[in-house]
Design an enzyme around this catalytic site. Structure first.
Site, mmCIF file in Angstrom:
data_model
loop_
_atom_site.group_PDB
_atom_site.id
_atom_site.type_symbol
_atom_site.label_atom_id
_atom_site.label_comp_id
_atom_site.label_asym_id
_atom_site.label_seq_id
_atom_site.Cartn_x
_atom_site.Cartn_y
_atom_site.Cartn_z
ATOM 1 N N ALA A 63 0.824 -1.236 -0.027
ATOM 2 C CA ALA A 63 0.000 0.019 -0.061
ATOM 3 C C ALA A 63 0.919 1.145 -0.094
ATOM 4 C CB ALA A 63 -1.044 -0.280 1.101
ATOM 5 N N GLY A 108 0.652 -5.019 0.951
ATOM 6 C CA GLY A 108 -0.604 -5.105 0.175
ATOM 7 C C GLY A 108 -0.350 -5.802 -1.241
ATOM 8 N N GLU A 111 -0.435 -9.318 -0.314
ATOM 9 C CA GLU A 111 -2.035 -9.702 0.000
ATOM 10 C C GLU A 111 -2.772 -9.815 -1.277
ATOM 11 O OE1 GLU A 111 -1.747 -6.575 2.793
ATOM 12 O OE2 GLU A 111 -2.709 -7.730 4.338
ATOM 13 N N GLU A 131 4.692 -5.280 7.612
ATOM 14 C CA GLU A 131 3.620 -4.169 8.241
ATOM 15 C C GLU A 131 4.104 -4.060 9.627
ATOM 16 O OE1 GLU A 131 2.664 -6.382 6.070
ATOM 17 O OE2 GLU A 131 1.090 -5.722 5.005
HETATM 18 N N1 DAK Z 1 4.534 3.111 -0.903
HETATM 19 C C1 DAK Z 1 4.790 4.283 -1.558
HETATM 20 N N2 DAK Z 1 5.859 4.385 -2.294
HETATM 21 C C2 DAK Z 1 6.639 3.429 -2.618
HETATM 22 C C3 DAK Z 1 6.454 2.160 -1.832
HETATM 23 C C4 DAK Z 1 5.403 2.028 -0.976
HETATM 24 N N3 DAK Z 1 4.814 0.877 -0.307
HETATM 25 N N4 DAK Z 1 7.533 1.174 -2.105
HETATM 26 C C5 DAK Z 1 8.351 1.826 -3.119
HETATM 27 N N5 DAK Z 1 7.874 3.181 -3.189
HETATM 28 C C6 DAK Z 1 8.504 4.058 -3.943
HETATM 29 C C7 DAK Z 1 9.693 4.784 -3.448
HETATM 30 O O1 DAK Z 1 9.304 5.880 -2.175
HETATM 31 C C8 DAK Z 1 10.676 5.459 -4.502
HETATM 32 O O2 DAK Z 1 9.808 6.386 -4.960
HETATM 33 P P1 DAK Z 1 10.915 7.761 -5.113
HETATM 34 O O3 DAK Z 1 11.751 8.000 -3.986
HETATM 35 O O4 DAK Z 1 11.480 7.321 -6.403
HETATM 36 O O5 DAK Z 1 10.014 8.792 -5.640
HETATM 37 C C9 DAK Z 1 10.267 4.400 -5.699
HETATM 38 O O6 DAK Z 1 9.103 3.750 -5.155
HETATM 39 C C10 DAK Z 1 11.442 3.277 -5.614
HETATM 40 O O7 DAK Z 1 11.691 2.746 -4.217
HETATM 41 P P2 DAK Z 1 13.183 2.818 -3.742
HETATM 42 O O8 DAK Z 1 13.980 3.725 -4.022
HETATM 43 O O9 DAK Z 1 12.864 2.437 -2.425
HETATM 44 O O10 DAK Z 1 13.684 1.394 -4.477
HETATM 45 P P3 DAK Z 1 14.573 0.149 -3.791
HETATM 46 O O11 DAK Z 1 14.795 -0.728 -5.027
HETATM 47 O O12 DAK Z 1 15.575 0.961 -3.289
HETATM 48 O O13 DAK Z 1 13.947 -0.441 -2.870
HETATM 49 C C11 DAK Z 1 12.069 -1.795 -1.781
HETATM 50 C C12 DAK Z 1 12.744 -1.355 -2.861
HETATM 51 C C13 DAK Z 1 10.661 -2.493 -2.339
HETATM 52 C C14 DAK Z 1 12.846 -2.775 -0.981
HETATM 53 C C15 DAK Z 1 11.581 -0.402 -1.136
HETATM 54 O O14 DAK Z 1 11.029 0.557 -2.016
HETATM 55 C C16 DAK Z 1 10.631 -0.592 -0.208
HETATM 56 O O15 DAK Z 1 10.949 -1.096 1.239
HETATM 57 N N6 DAK Z 1 9.383 -0.383 -0.018
HETATM 58 C C17 DAK Z 1 8.336 -0.342 0.756
HETATM 59 C C18 DAK Z 1 7.909 -1.697 0.891
HETATM 60 C C19 DAK Z 1 6.861 -1.803 2.058
HETATM 61 O O16 DAK Z 1 7.248 -1.743 3.362
HETATM 62 N N7 DAK Z 1 5.632 -2.354 1.816
HETATM 63 C C20 DAK Z 1 4.471 -2.639 2.728
HETATM 64 C C21 DAK Z 1 3.974 -1.352 2.794
HETATM 65 S S1 DAK Z 1 2.677 -1.527 4.038
HETATM 66 C C22 DAK Z 1 -4.783 -1.412 5.597
HETATM 67 C C23 DAK Z 1 -4.710 -2.315 4.686
HETATM 68 C C24 DAK Z 1 -3.690 -2.806 4.287
HETATM 69 C C25 DAK Z 1 -2.476 -1.970 4.262
HETATM 70 C C26 DAK Z 1 -2.306 -0.876 4.955
HETATM 71 C C27 DAK Z 1 -3.509 -0.344 5.531
HETATM 72 N N8 DAK Z 1 -5.936 -0.882 6.278
HETATM 73 C C28 DAK Z 1 -6.838 -1.923 6.475
HETATM 74 C C29 DAK Z 1 -6.275 0.278 6.433
HETATM 75 C C30 DAK Z 1 -1.044 -2.474 3.556
HETATM 76 C C31 DAK Z 1 -0.018 -1.894 4.083
HETATM 77 C C32 DAK Z 1 1.301 -2.121 3.272
HETATM 78 O O17 DAK Z 1 1.490 -2.614 2.108
#
Ligand code: DAK
Length: 276
Positions: A63, A108, A111, A131
């Site tokens: 997400a 997400g 998921e 998460e």
């Molecule tokens: N959200 C927003 N932007 C993201 C992103 C994300 N999840 N993942 C990557 N990006 C963006 C980065 O900010 C970056 O943008 P710029 O800086 O270039 O503008 C671009 O994508 C490239 O990412 P990186 O520069 O970080 O690329 P790397 O190769 O260095 O790293 C990575 C790739 C996938 C390891 C890293 O980007 C990363 O750790 N990303 C986050 C992964 C993560 O933690 N995902 C889980 C998110 S939490 C809910 C229901 C569901 C959810 C929430 C609430 N409710 C019921 C309310 C779900 C939650 C989630 O999914």
């Protein structure tokens, strides 16, 4: 649509999340457009769908953390509902949906792949539920679907530790059905990237599913999904109903008729199961 594309190839539809600059992270617009794309599928034509992500690096990196970071409790709930509604739509969609996972499937992203019927991935895929490291629980069904798909113990380990796993490990624990690697010729030149091999495998599988009797396939999806939610006595009743529902259909008459007429062309074949 800004972030979602939809194309149809015969009886196979391909929905692509197209926000590669943010690694296809799910913001509200992506969720709304995904909803729209699924609503737009013509079920009279399309018999199997593929869901994938644009670019070479990521299926869906989760997400959108930027969008979520400042949400109030009420907004968080609304965002969660938007996601859950789409994910449930995919899970209960009348026809099968294959997730073609190229690269990151985190939070997400993992998921949404688990809302699909079948997961195929390229060998650069990374799965995980990070998460708890962000101070939240998996909110798009991760705690529920992962525990049902793999095992409760393995799901707990992945979720509590927020550890990401590679494609081979995802295959080992049964999270994905197959892993696709690049294909080389005899001289060692790459003739097909892992991502190309993945899409080829996904389309081949989707076409194989689309070639089967459509009512029977739909009823199998319903029977498996609904049967898993209840005890075996009730599950068998669900199966009976959906089995009976296939009778008097053209496909049932033709399918059984072919066998009885000894039509060798249409006889069932044994096809070996292999990783792609
Ligand atoms: N959200 C927003 N932007 C993201 C992103 C994300 N999840 N993942 C990557 N990006 C963006 C980065 O900010 C970056 O943008 P710029 O800086 O270039 O503008 C671009 O994508 C490239 O990412 P990186 O520069 O970080 O690329 P790397 O190769 O260095 O790293 C990575 C790739 C996938 C390891 C890293 O980007 C990363 O750790 N990303 C986050 C992964 C993560 O933690 N995902 C889980 C998110 S939490 C809910 C229901 C569901 C959810 C929430 C609430 N409710 C019921 C309310 C779900 C939650 C989630 O999914």
């Amino acid at each position: 649509m800004e972030f979602v594309t939809y194309e149809v190839d015969g009886a196979v539809g391909i929905i692509t999340i197209n926000r590669p600059k943010a690694l296809n992270a799910l913001n509200s617009t992506v969720l709304e457009e995904l909803n729209e794309a699924f609503d737009g599928v013509d079920l009279n034509v399309v018999r199997c769908l593929i869901l994938t992500g644009a670019g070479e690096k990521s299926f869906v990196a989760g997400a959108d953390i930027g969008e979520m970071s400042n949400l109030t409790k009420a907004e968080g709930e609304a965002f969660g509902k938007k996601g859950n509604d789409v994910f449930r739509k995919i899970e209960t969609f009348p026809i099968p949906v294959i997730a073609a996972v190229n690269g990151f499937a985190l939070g997400g992203g993992c998921e949404i792949s688990m809302s699909c019927d079948i997961r195929l991935c390229s060998d650069n895929a990374v799965f995980g539920q990070p998460e708890v490291g962000l101070g939240i629980t998996p909110g798009f069904g991760g705690t529920q679907r992962l525990a049902r798909l793999v095992s409760p113990g393995m799901a707990k380990q992945l979720i509590y530790t927020a550890r990401n796993i590679k494609a081979a490990e995802a295959y080992r624990i049964g999270l994905v059905n197959a892993v696709c690697s690049e294909v080389k010729d005899e001289e060692g030149n790459v003739v097909k990237s892992a991502q190309e091999a993945l899409m080829e495998a996904a389309v081949k599988m989707a076409k194989g599913i689309a070639a089967q009797a459509p009512i029977a396939v739909r009823n199998c999806k319903k029977a498996i999904n609904e049967g898993l939610q209840v005890d075996m006595d009730q599950a068998i009743v669900i199966e009976e109903k959906l089995f009976g529902d296939c009778f008097e259909t053209e496909d049932q008459k033709a399918g059984m008729g072919n066998f009885l007429e000894k039509d060798k062309e249409k006889k069932l074949k044994v096809v070996p199961f292999k990783n792609c």
